[in-house]
Design an enzyme around this catalytic site. Structure first.
Site, short mmCIF file in Angstrom:
data_model
loop_
_atom_site.label_atom_id
_atom_site.label_comp_id
_atom_site.label_asym_id
_atom_site.label_seq_id
_atom_site.Cartn_x
_atom_site.Cartn_y
_atom_site.Cartn_z
N GLU A 188 0.87 -1.18 0.00
CA GLU A 188 0.00 0.00 0.00
C GLU A 188 0.91 1.22 0.00
OE1 GLU A 188 -2.93 0.32 3.23
OE2 GLU A 188 -2.61 2.48 3.17
N ARG A 200 0.83 10.44 0.62
CA ARG A 200 1.28 11.52 1.52
C ARG A 200 2.42 12.33 0.93
NH1 ARG A 200 1.21 8.05 7.17
NH2 ARG A 200 -0.74 7.05 6.61
N LYS A 210 -11.20 0.04 7.48
CA LYS A 210 -9.90 0.13 8.15
C LYS A 210 -10.18 0.63 9.56
CE LYS A 210 -5.99 3.35 7.82
NZ LYS A 210 -4.70 3.49 7.15
C1 3PG Z 1 -1.46 3.87 7.93
O1 3PG Z 1 -1.62 4.79 7.18
O2 3PG Z 1 -2.13 2.84 7.90
C2 3PG Z 1 -0.47 4.03 9.01
O3 3PG Z 1 0.37 5.11 8.84
C3 3PG Z 1 0.35 2.84 9.27
O4 3PG Z 1 0.52 2.92 10.62
P1 3PG Z 1 1.90 2.60 11.33
O5 3PG Z 1 2.95 3.49 10.71
O6 3PG Z 1 1.65 2.91 12.77
O7 3PG Z 1 2.19 1.15 11.09
#
Ligand code: 3PG
Length: 218
Positions: free
Chosen positions: A49, A53, A136
């Site tokens: 994924e 950003r 999610k």
């Molecule tokens: C996301 O967008 O799903 C998160 O940034 C992933 O979260 P993590 O960096 O805490 O694993």
């Protein structure tokens, strides 16, 4: 494209479920997409994924989408234009941090799997009313982790969760044991310092570890 990757939201959902873990990455340089994605595939985890950003996100998706057998999604999709652009770049699934009906409709219209973020029962019901049954849970650990998944699951038998946010290799098994969890996501599989340093071997090893715990529990 590999024949095993068929189009259609339900097939993509099946493939995410079969992998069980989804590396979430943010790239500053789109040319990192190929070596990163190939290291995941070598490690046995053929899914990524890529978030929007950064301005590199769309091109990174385009590059990753050319890799045979790799399931590519777009993350941090926050409006319908971004969803359309990500789908145009080759994203096979769309993930959002929050629930925007315009993003959901843009994806459903094209039969593209969309997994919007929710963090409350109210948002879960809003997602259900848009016709979705996978969301999610974000940020999962801050929201109470597996306890929150179980609490929300008890409210509706049809809903499934893709928890992300604060999940690690150590925490992932407890989520993957829950029947309502289709997969967990996180940046731990491809940590930012490893990407920045081009440490593809480390990412390959982390991918192998991640798929091993998922494989043992699925
Ligand atoms: C996301 O967008 O799903 C998160 O940034 C992933 O979260 P993590 O960096 O805490 O694993």
């Amino acid at each position: 494209m590999d024949d095993s990757i068929l189009t259609g939201a339900s097939e993509v959902l099946r493939q995410i479920r079969s992998r069980g873990v989804v590396p979430v990455v943010t790239l500053a340089d789109p040319s990192d997409a190929e070596p990163l994605a190939k290291s995941l595939v070598r490690g046995g985890l053929s899914i990524i994924e890529i978030t929007l950003r950064t301005s590199a996100g769309l091109e990174a998706i385009q590059r990753a989408a050319r890799i045979d057998g790799l399931l590519v999604g777009a993350g941090t999709v926050t409006d319908a234009d971004q969803a359309a652009a990500a789908i145009g770049a080759g994203a096979q699934f769309i993930v959002s941090p929050g629930l925007d009906p315009a993003v959901v409709r843009a994806c459903l219209d094209k039969n593209i799997l969309v997994i919007p973020g929710i963090s409350t029962p109210t948002e879960m019901y809003a997602a259900l009313s848009l016709g979705l049954n996978v969301v999610k849970l974000f940020p999962a650990e801050l929201l109470g982790g597996t306890t929150m998944v179980k609490t929300l699951s008890a409210l509706d038998r049809e809903i499934s969760f893709f928890p992300t946010g604060g999940i690690t290799l150590e925490l992932a098994p407890a989520y993957l044991q829950l029947p309502s969890v289709i997969a967990v996501g996180g940046s731990w599989i491809a940590p930012q310092p490893a990407i920045d340093n081009g440490d593809w071997r480390r990412i390959e090893r982390l991918a192998t570890e991640a798929i091993a715990i998922s494989g043992a529990l699925r």
